[in-house]
Enzyme design. Structure first.
Site, mmCIF file in Angstrom:
data_model
loop_
_atom_site.group_PDB
_atom_site.id
_atom_site.type_symbol
_atom_site.label_atom_id
_atom_site.label_comp_id
_atom_site.label_asym_id
_atom_site.label_seq_id
_atom_site.Cartn_x
_atom_site.Cartn_y
_atom_site.Cartn_z
ATOM 1 N N GLY A 234 0.810 -1.202 0.000
ATOM 2 C CA GLY A 234 0.000 0.000 0.000
ATOM 3 C C GLY A 234 0.846 1.256 0.000
ATOM 4 O O GLY A 234 0.390 2.319 0.431
ATOM 5 N N GLU A 453 -3.219 -36.437 7.921
ATOM 6 C CA GLU A 453 -3.770 -35.209 8.480
ATOM 7 C C GLU A 453 -4.260 -35.410 9.903
ATOM 8 O O GLU A 453 -4.199 -34.474 10.716
ATOM 9 C CB GLU A 453 -4.902 -34.692 7.591
ATOM 10 C CG GLU A 453 -4.493 -34.384 6.158
ATOM 11 C CD GLU A 453 -3.343 -33.401 6.073
ATOM 12 O OE1 GLU A 453 -3.213 -32.552 6.977
ATOM 13 O OE2 GLU A 453 -2.563 -33.479 5.104
#
Length: 645
Positions: A234, A453
């Protein structure tokens, strides 16, 4: 089976939506000469070509005869008249009136020919050889196309200048986008978060608005400010906000806009840019991506000072030294590669200040999300603070993409309201990539991914200092076959040795689960091993967390917040013996973390099996399910599992 464990800080920062666009005022038309009709160029070209064809073609159609054929026609009394020039060229007329040409061979001469022509009654005329007409035609053939090209080029240049383009006379003009005082409507209120950065640059606004305050105290305002930060931070928005708050003209240009193929153009454009700024003083010059023109001189193996970029940089340095600070000109620049800039550019008196625009923290991310969520219909149960907590390392560009992807996901479901599931799916899209619905796994592969997982999730839930589990899924996305997402409870700035040890154990929890259940590992742990190794290397080399090496740190020379990689082996500031010790310590840390994960999963083998079965059935589980499985876990059973040492 790439696992998302603790989310590292990523190199991007938030931006806010700039003010509404406005139509820039049209520049006054530059004076030019009388305009040429558009149809004049093709007509002139056709006429010139016709003239060229007429000059190069003969006036009357004639036949060219070899010298032997010409003698035969003379003997047959078919030749009426001939004209012979001093070069031996013959032009004549036959008895039937047709024209012909021929050539006397130079070695034979024309002595015997004259007698034969007189004997046959041929009228003979002598003339001096002249190549003037032929030479003119040849020159016309070569020069006419060149003249046409030059004329067309000049006409196009005049037309471009009349249209406000870049003709030859405007090559050295600056390509800065000039936004007059009334145009920039972006202010600090439009920049979400970044209060520290806004305070840093607010002095520029005060200096441009009230320079007499600084003059009364004998102080000088900042001559140049360079903003350093990752891509998408930005920086351009902050520069526009400075111009809007100061209510002064804003001249914006990119570093690559100075340098082109013509030598000297860059230096000319720098001079023109500062001249435009002086005319509009007080004003702000903003140079985006200044590293494109302000790189270190003499780098890259170049010799001498004739490089176009170096000339442009030298002119920029001279201009920044040359303008009077009381004139009210401030130069703002932005880059994500401060290490590549020339030291002469960063010295005091040119760029006096360096403002680091960092990644947004959790509170700033919440403010940025609120800015990008304006104009969109968000479900009442969506907590933007939770979304901000789940996006560490995201920039404003990432957050804008997150909100936009959530809106697109709602449209796919024929809804106009963005729900929490849309934001979760959008976050997975940004982090992991597109969901691979067509990438069907084999049954044994789905089982392996579920076990993998489940191992990550259980180890994360069992480790005291690990971040809480937010979601576990075995749906393929991008390059990942499954994912375990963790959300930090607070923004971390320091990482303790206990936290890093738990982080290594969580990273290796998937591989440990495969060893416990199947007795062997798989290629699915490749990303986990690479990430764990990188963490262990930094623990040993930079953080001094190895008892073998002691409190010794070999920090990386690269800019970590810009995403640069570690230095190569040729730039290591230590010996091969030290490298061997580093490798041994890294291997020790990884083996210890793997052994800890194995012990935790063996102790909670029942929960591992239950969680894997739930993943196979539901494909995606919330973090609360992992905690419930551990809370309702039955008594451990004596199950011996093979282990590969």
């Amino acid at each position: 089976m790439i696992s998302r464990t603790a989310l590292p800080l990523r190199h991007l920062t938030g931006t806010a939506k700039p003010g509404p666009p406005h139509e820039a005022p049209k520049p006054p038309a530059s004076p030019s000469g009388p305009s040429w009709p558009v149809w004049l160029i093709p007509i002139a070209t056709i006429l010139a070509l016709g003239l060229l064809i007429g000059l190069t073609s003969s006036g009357a159609k004639s036949t060219s005869y070899p010298y032997s054929v010409f003698l035969t026609k003379v003997e047959a009394r078919q030749v009426k008249a001939v004209t012979i020039d001093s070069g031996g060229a013959i032009t004549g007329t036959l008895a039937n009136g047709s024209a012909f040409t021929s050539q006397i061979p130079t070695a034979l001469g024309a002595g015997s020919l004259e007698q034969e022509l007189r004997a046959d009654g041929v009228q003979i005329t002598g003339t001096q050889a002249s190549s003037g007409g032929g030479t003119a035609a040849v020159w016309l053939v070569f020069l006419l196309p060149f003249a046409l090209m030059v004329g067309l080029f000049l006409w196009l240049g005049r037309a471009a200048r009349r249209a406000g383009g870049t003709g030859l006379s405007t090559v050295g003009r600056s390509r800065a986008k000039i936004i007059e005082a009334e145009r920039p409507e972006t202010g600090f209120a439009d920049v979400a978060g970044y209060e520290g950065v806004k305070r840093e640059v607010s002095e520029i606004v005060d200096f441009l608005r009230r320079p007499e305050r600084y003059a009364a105290a004998g102080a000088q305002g900042p001559r140049g400010v360079i903003m350093v930060g990752p891509p998408g931070t930005g920086k351009t928005l902050i520069a526009r906000a400075v111009a809007g708050e100061a209510d002064v003209p804003f001249l914006s240009v990119t570093g690559s806009g100075f340098v082109e193929m013509f030598v000297g153009v860059g230096a000319s454009r720098v001079r023109d840019l500062f001249n435009e700024a002086r005319k509009r003083a007080p004003s702000i010059i903003f140079i985006d991506e200044i590293d494109a023109v302000g790189g270190r001189r003499g780098s890259g193996g170049r010799l001498g000072g004739n490089d176009e970029r170096e000339q442009t940089l030298n002119q920029l340095l001279a201009e920044m030294d040359g303008f009077d600070q009381s004139s009210g000109i401030v130069v703002l620049a932005a880059t994500n590669r401060p290490d590549a800039l020339d030291p002469a550019l960063l010295r005091a008196g040119r760029f006096d200040r360096e403002v680091v625009v960092p990644l947004p923290n959790q509170a700033e991310r919440a403010a940025i999300i609120a800015v990008h969520a304006k104009g969109k219909r968000i479900a009442p149960d969506v907590d933007l603070g939770v979304v901000a907590r789940g996006t560490p390392g995201f920039s404003g560009a990432d957050l804008a993409t997150l909100i936009n992807e959530a809106a697109i996901n709602a449209v796919r479901d024929n809804r106009a309201i963005i729900e929490r599931d849309d934001l979760d799916a959008a976050r997975d899209r940004v982090l992991l990539g597109r969901r691979e619905t067509s990438n069907a796994l084999l049954p044994e592969e789905r089982r392996s991914v579920a076990v993998h997982e489940s191992g990550h999730a259980l180890v994360a839930a069992l480790c005291e200092h690990a971040d809480p589990v937010a979601k576990v899924t075995i749906l393929p996305s991008g390059m990942a076959l499954g994912a375990t997402e963790q959300l930090p409870e607070a923004e971390r700035h320091l990482y303790s040795e206990a936290y890093l040890g738990d982080l290594l154990a969580v990273r290796l929890g998937g591989r440990a689960a495969e060893l416990v259940v199947f007795g062997e590992g798989s290629s699915g742990a490749a990303n986990d091993l690479a990430g764990a190794t990188q963490i262990a290397v930094r623990m040993v080399r930079e953080f001094g967390l190895s008892p073998e090496l002691g409190p010794v740190g070999y920090g990386s020379q690269s800019m970590e917040f810009l995403g640069a990689q570690d230095d190569g082996p040729l730039s290591r500031p230590y010996s091969e013996a030290t490298q061997r010790a580093v490798d041994e310590e890294v291997a020790r840390l990884l083996r210890r973390a793997e052994q800890r994960a194995l012990e935790l999963l063996r102790e909670h083998r029942a929960a591992l099996d239950i969680l894997a079965d739930l993943l196979l059935a539901r494909e995606t589980l919330d973090g609360s399910v992992v905690r419930e499985v551990l809370a309702e876990e039955p008594q451990p059973r004596d199950v011996s599992s093979p282990l590969i040492a």
